[in-house]
Design a protein around this motif. Structure first.
Motif, short mmCIF file in Angstrom:
data_model
loop_
_atom_site.label_atom_id
_atom_site.label_comp_id
_atom_site.label_asym_id
_atom_site.label_seq_id
_atom_site.Cartn_x
_atom_site.Cartn_y
_atom_site.Cartn_z
N UNK A 173 0.83 -1.21 0.00
CA UNK A 173 0.00 0.00 0.00
C UNK A 173 0.87 1.26 0.00
N UNK A 174 1.89 1.27 0.84
CA UNK A 174 2.77 2.44 0.93
C UNK A 174 3.52 2.66 -0.37
N UNK A 175 4.00 1.60 -0.97
CA UNK A 175 4.76 1.72 -2.21
C UNK A 175 3.88 2.18 -3.36
N UNK A 176 2.66 1.70 -3.44
CA UNK A 176 1.75 2.14 -4.51
C UNK A 176 1.46 3.63 -4.42
N UNK A 204 4.72 2.09 -14.68
CA UNK A 204 4.06 1.18 -13.75
C UNK A 204 4.72 -0.19 -13.75
N UNK A 205 5.14 -0.65 -14.91
CA UNK A 205 5.81 -1.95 -15.00
C UNK A 205 7.12 -1.96 -14.21
N UNK A 206 7.97 -0.96 -14.44
CA UNK A 206 9.26 -0.91 -13.75
C UNK A 206 9.09 -0.55 -12.27
N UNK A 207 8.09 0.27 -11.96
CA UNK A 207 7.82 0.58 -10.55
C UNK A 207 7.34 -0.67 -9.83
N UNK A 208 6.52 -1.47 -10.50
CA UNK A 208 6.06 -2.73 -9.93
C UNK A 208 7.22 -3.69 -9.69
N UNK A 209 8.15 -3.74 -10.63
CA UNK A 209 9.33 -4.59 -10.44
C UNK A 209 10.16 -4.09 -9.26
N UNK A 210 10.30 -2.76 -9.13
CA UNK A 210 11.00 -2.20 -7.98
C UNK A 210 10.29 -2.52 -6.68
N UNK A 211 8.94 -2.50 -6.72
CA UNK A 211 8.16 -2.84 -5.53
C UNK A 211 8.38 -4.31 -5.17
#
Length: 192
Positions: A57-60, A91-98
């Motif tokens: 939740x925090x990362x999103x 969003x794809x790379x942010x999701x991978x970072x998450x």
């Protein structure tokens, strides 16, 4: 084509060229870290959610605030012709970072047994550091691509002068490489 120092910048010159970008990336990232940690702390202490749910939740929420900073401050001069592509890749790379960040947190909590709130924050810092390096490289390489340099207007050739033939084969590849190098030199010069 002769290779000169001007056409082949050294590693130090390349690093100087991205220094300002890295500092701005750090400022936007730091604001995202503040948002991320504040939401994480509220989720695990105020809402009593599990650590992994709190982290996601925090990362999103931090991803959303970071996109605004990257698009409208740091990379505002970059090509935004295809906003749908940009957002999708972001969003794809942010999701991978998450996933990197959450994986480090899960490893420390579930495999190492570090489950106090402060130990979870420490694991979150480590995961965030790894995720940040991944995000920096992927954002600047694939998401916020440099806008192509505008082509200078060339006067129309006179009627009696025939147009030169377009290069083909190896000559075309060399010509394209020279154009890419010239554009990169201009970009590095602007970054300094």
């Amino acid at each position: 084509m002769a290779t000169t120092t001007a056409s082949n910048p050294s590693l130090a010159q390349k690093l100087r060229g991205i220094k300002g970008e890295a500092v701005k990336f750090g400022i936007v990232g730091l604001s995202g870290v503040v948002v991320n940690f504040a939401v994480f702390w509220v989720c695990i202490n105020g809402l009593h959610l599990a650590s992994l749910r709190s982290n996601i939740a925090a990362t999103l929420i931090a991803i959303f605030t970071n996109y605004l900073g990257y698009r409208y401050w740091l990379y505002r001069d970059r090509d935004a012709a295809s906003r749908k592509r940009e957002i999708t890749l972001f969003l794809l790379f942010s999701g991978a970072g998450m996933l990197i960040e959450t994986g480090v947190l899960a490893f420390s909590v579930y495999l190492l047994g570090l489950d106090s709130h402060f130990e979870q924050l420490g694991a979150k810092v480590g995961g965030l550091a790894l995720g940040t390096v991944f995000r920096f490289v992927s954002y600047r390489t694939w998401v916020f691509k440099a806008a192509p340099e505008p082509a200078a207007e060339v006067p129309a050739p006179a009627a009696e002068v025939p147009a030169p033939a377009a290069p083909t084969g190896a000559a075309a590849v060399v010509a394209q490489a020279e154009l890419v190098l010239a554009a990169e030199q201009i970009r590095l010069a602007k970054a300094e």
